[in-house]
Design a protein around this motif. Structure first.
Motif, mmCIF file in Angstrom:
data_model
loop_
_atom_site.group_PDB
_atom_site.id
_atom_site.type_symbol
_atom_site.label_atom_id
_atom_site.label_comp_id
_atom_site.label_asym_id
_atom_site.label_seq_id
_atom_site.Cartn_x
_atom_site.Cartn_y
_atom_site.Cartn_z
ATOM 1 N N GLN A 105 0.854 -1.176 0.000
ATOM 2 C CA GLN A 105 0.000 0.000 0.000
ATOM 3 C C GLN A 105 0.887 1.222 0.000
ATOM 4 O O GLN A 105 1.992 1.207 0.549
ATOM 5 C CB GLN A 105 -0.915 0.036 1.226
ATOM 6 N N GLY A 106 0.405 2.273 -0.637
ATOM 7 C CA GLY A 106 1.170 3.497 -0.677
ATOM 8 C C GLY A 106 0.275 4.721 -0.752
ATOM 9 O O GLY A 106 -0.833 4.660 -1.283
ATOM 10 N N GLU A 107 0.787 5.822 -0.222
ATOM 11 C CA GLU A 107 0.081 7.096 -0.249
ATOM 12 C C GLU A 107 0.515 7.873 -1.481
ATOM 13 O O GLU A 107 1.711 8.061 -1.717
ATOM 14 C CB GLU A 107 0.410 7.901 1.010
ATOM 15 N N ILE A 108 -0.439 8.334 -2.271
ATOM 16 C CA ILE A 108 -0.128 9.061 -3.496
ATOM 17 C C ILE A 108 0.513 10.403 -3.162
ATOM 18 O O ILE A 108 -0.036 11.180 -2.382
ATOM 19 C CB ILE A 108 -1.397 9.281 -4.345
ATOM 20 N N THR A 109 1.694 10.649 -3.757
ATOM 21 C CA THR A 109 2.393 11.917 -3.555
ATOM 22 C C THR A 109 2.411 12.762 -4.825
ATOM 23 O O THR A 109 2.552 13.975 -4.748
ATOM 24 C CB THR A 109 3.846 11.694 -3.083
ATOM 25 N N GLU A 110 2.298 12.119 -5.998
ATOM 26 C CA GLU A 110 2.296 12.835 -7.279
ATOM 27 C C GLU A 110 1.348 12.133 -8.232
ATOM 28 O O GLU A 110 1.250 10.904 -8.231
ATOM 29 C CB GLU A 110 3.689 12.848 -7.910
ATOM 30 N N ILE A 111 0.669 12.925 -9.064
ATOM 31 C CA ILE A 111 -0.205 12.398 -10.111
ATOM 32 C C ILE A 111 0.194 13.056 -11.413
ATOM 33 O O ILE A 111 0.382 14.269 -11.465
ATOM 34 C CB ILE A 111 -1.689 12.677 -9.802
ATOM 35 N N GLY A 112 0.321 12.280 -12.469
ATOM 36 C CA GLY A 112 0.721 12.849 -13.750
ATOM 37 C C GLY A 112 0.545 11.828 -14.847
ATOM 38 O O GLY A 112 -0.181 10.865 -14.667
ATOM 39 N N PRO A 113 1.216 11.925 -15.945
ATOM 40 C CA PRO A 113 2.226 12.924 -16.267
ATOM 41 C C PRO A 113 1.623 14.257 -16.688
ATOM 42 O O PRO A 113 2.273 15.285 -16.605
ATOM 43 C CB PRO A 113 3.000 12.298 -17.422
ATOM 44 N N ASP A 114 0.386 14.256 -17.128
ATOM 45 C CA ASP A 114 -0.264 15.486 -17.559
ATOM 46 C C ASP A 114 -1.329 15.841 -16.533
ATOM 47 O O ASP A 114 -2.276 15.080 -16.336
ATOM 48 C CB ASP A 114 -0.898 15.275 -18.939
ATOM 49 N N PRO A 115 -1.203 16.967 -15.847
ATOM 50 C CA PRO A 115 -2.157 17.299 -14.788
ATOM 51 C C PRO A 115 -3.593 17.457 -15.279
ATOM 52 O O PRO A 115 -4.524 17.424 -14.490
ATOM 53 C CB PRO A 115 -1.625 18.620 -14.211
ATOM 54 N N ARG A 116 -3.783 17.579 -16.597
ATOM 55 C CA ARG A 116 -5.142 17.709 -17.131
ATOM 56 C C ARG A 116 -5.829 16.362 -17.303
ATOM 57 O O ARG A 116 -7.036 16.309 -17.523
ATOM 58 C CB ARG A 116 -5.113 18.435 -18.470
ATOM 59 N N VAL A 117 -5.066 15.266 -17.216
ATOM 60 C CA VAL A 117 -5.631 13.929 -17.399
ATOM 61 C C VAL A 117 -6.525 13.600 -16.210
ATOM 62 O O VAL A 117 -6.175 13.853 -15.060
ATOM 63 C CB VAL A 117 -4.503 12.871 -17.534
ATOM 64 N N GLU A 118 -7.674 13.043 -16.488
ATOM 65 C CA GLU A 118 -8.599 12.633 -15.424
ATOM 66 C C GLU A 118 -7.922 11.581 -14.563
ATOM 67 O O GLU A 118 -7.435 10.576 -15.062
ATOM 68 C CB GLU A 118 -9.877 12.049 -16.036
ATOM 69 N N ALA A 119 -7.872 11.816 -13.274
ATOM 70 C CA ALA A 119 -7.159 10.929 -12.351
ATOM 71 C C ALA A 119 -8.088 9.884 -11.742
ATOM 72 O O ALA A 119 -7.777 9.291 -10.729
ATOM 73 C CB ALA A 119 -6.481 11.751 -11.260
ATOM 74 N N ASN A 120 -9.244 9.664 -12.353
ATOM 75 C CA ASN A 120 -10.181 8.637 -11.904
ATOM 76 C C ASN A 120 -10.548 8.803 -10.434
ATOM 77 O O ASN A 120 -10.666 7.837 -9.690
ATOM 78 C CB ASN A 120 -9.607 7.243 -12.181
ATOM 79 N N GLY A 121 -10.685 10.050 -10.005
ATOM 80 C CA GLY A 121 -11.086 10.324 -8.624
ATOM 81 C C GLY A 121 -9.960 10.263 -7.619
ATOM 82 O O GLY A 121 -10.182 10.467 -6.433
ATOM 83 N N LEU A 122 -8.739 9.979 -8.057
ATOM 84 C CA LEU A 122 -7.604 9.907 -7.136
ATOM 85 C C LEU A 122 -7.063 11.301 -6.855
ATOM 86 O O LEU A 122 -7.026 12.147 -7.744
ATOM 87 C CB LEU A 122 -6.493 9.043 -7.727
ATOM 88 N N THR A 123 -6.631 11.516 -5.630
ATOM 89 C CA THR A 123 -5.983 12.774 -5.263
ATOM 90 C C THR A 123 -4.759 12.462 -4.417
ATOM 91 O O THR A 123 -4.620 11.358 -3.876
ATOM 92 C CB THR A 123 -6.927 13.687 -4.444
ATOM 93 N N ARG A 124 -3.870 13.462 -4.304
ATOM 94 C CA ARG A 124 -2.710 13.285 -3.433
ATOM 95 C C ARG A 124 -3.195 13.001 -2.019
ATOM 96 O O ARG A 124 -4.150 13.602 -1.546
ATOM 97 C CB ARG A 124 -1.827 14.534 -3.457
#
Length: 90
Positions: A54-73
């Motif tokens: 298990q891990g805590e999300i620290t970064e989402i990418g590579p393109d910040p405009r891409v839908e992150a499927n409800g995931l957040t940092r």
């Protein structure tokens, strides 16, 4: 979340020489990918329980405009070792 299986060995990043034989530990970082969503996340590993991590999300990418499927940092996600694209060693 369905993470991609890495086809081949994961890559490592860290102080040279990187110990690739050591088991994955809490506090290390890993990059995961979900190609179908065009999504990459970097997580800080918070739990290692046998084959599941298990891990805590620290970064989402590579393109910040891409839908992150409800995931957040800050969200915690589960994954397997074969889902790790890059392991960042301390």
């Amino acid at each position: 979340m369905q993470w991609d299986d890495v086809n081949g060995p994961m890559t490592y990043f860290g102080v040279v020489p990187v110990n690739t034989d050591r088991v994955i530990e809490v506090g290390e970082y890993a990059k995961l990918r979900a190609d179908e969503l065009e999504l990459e996340v970097k997580v800080k590993i918070t739990e290692v329980d046998g084959g599941e991590l298990q891990g805590e999300i620290t970064e989402i990418g590579p393109d910040p405009r891409v839908e992150a499927n409800g995931l957040t940092r800050g969200d915690v996600v589960s994954f397997l070792e074969q889902n790790i694209v890059t392991l960042y060693r301390n």
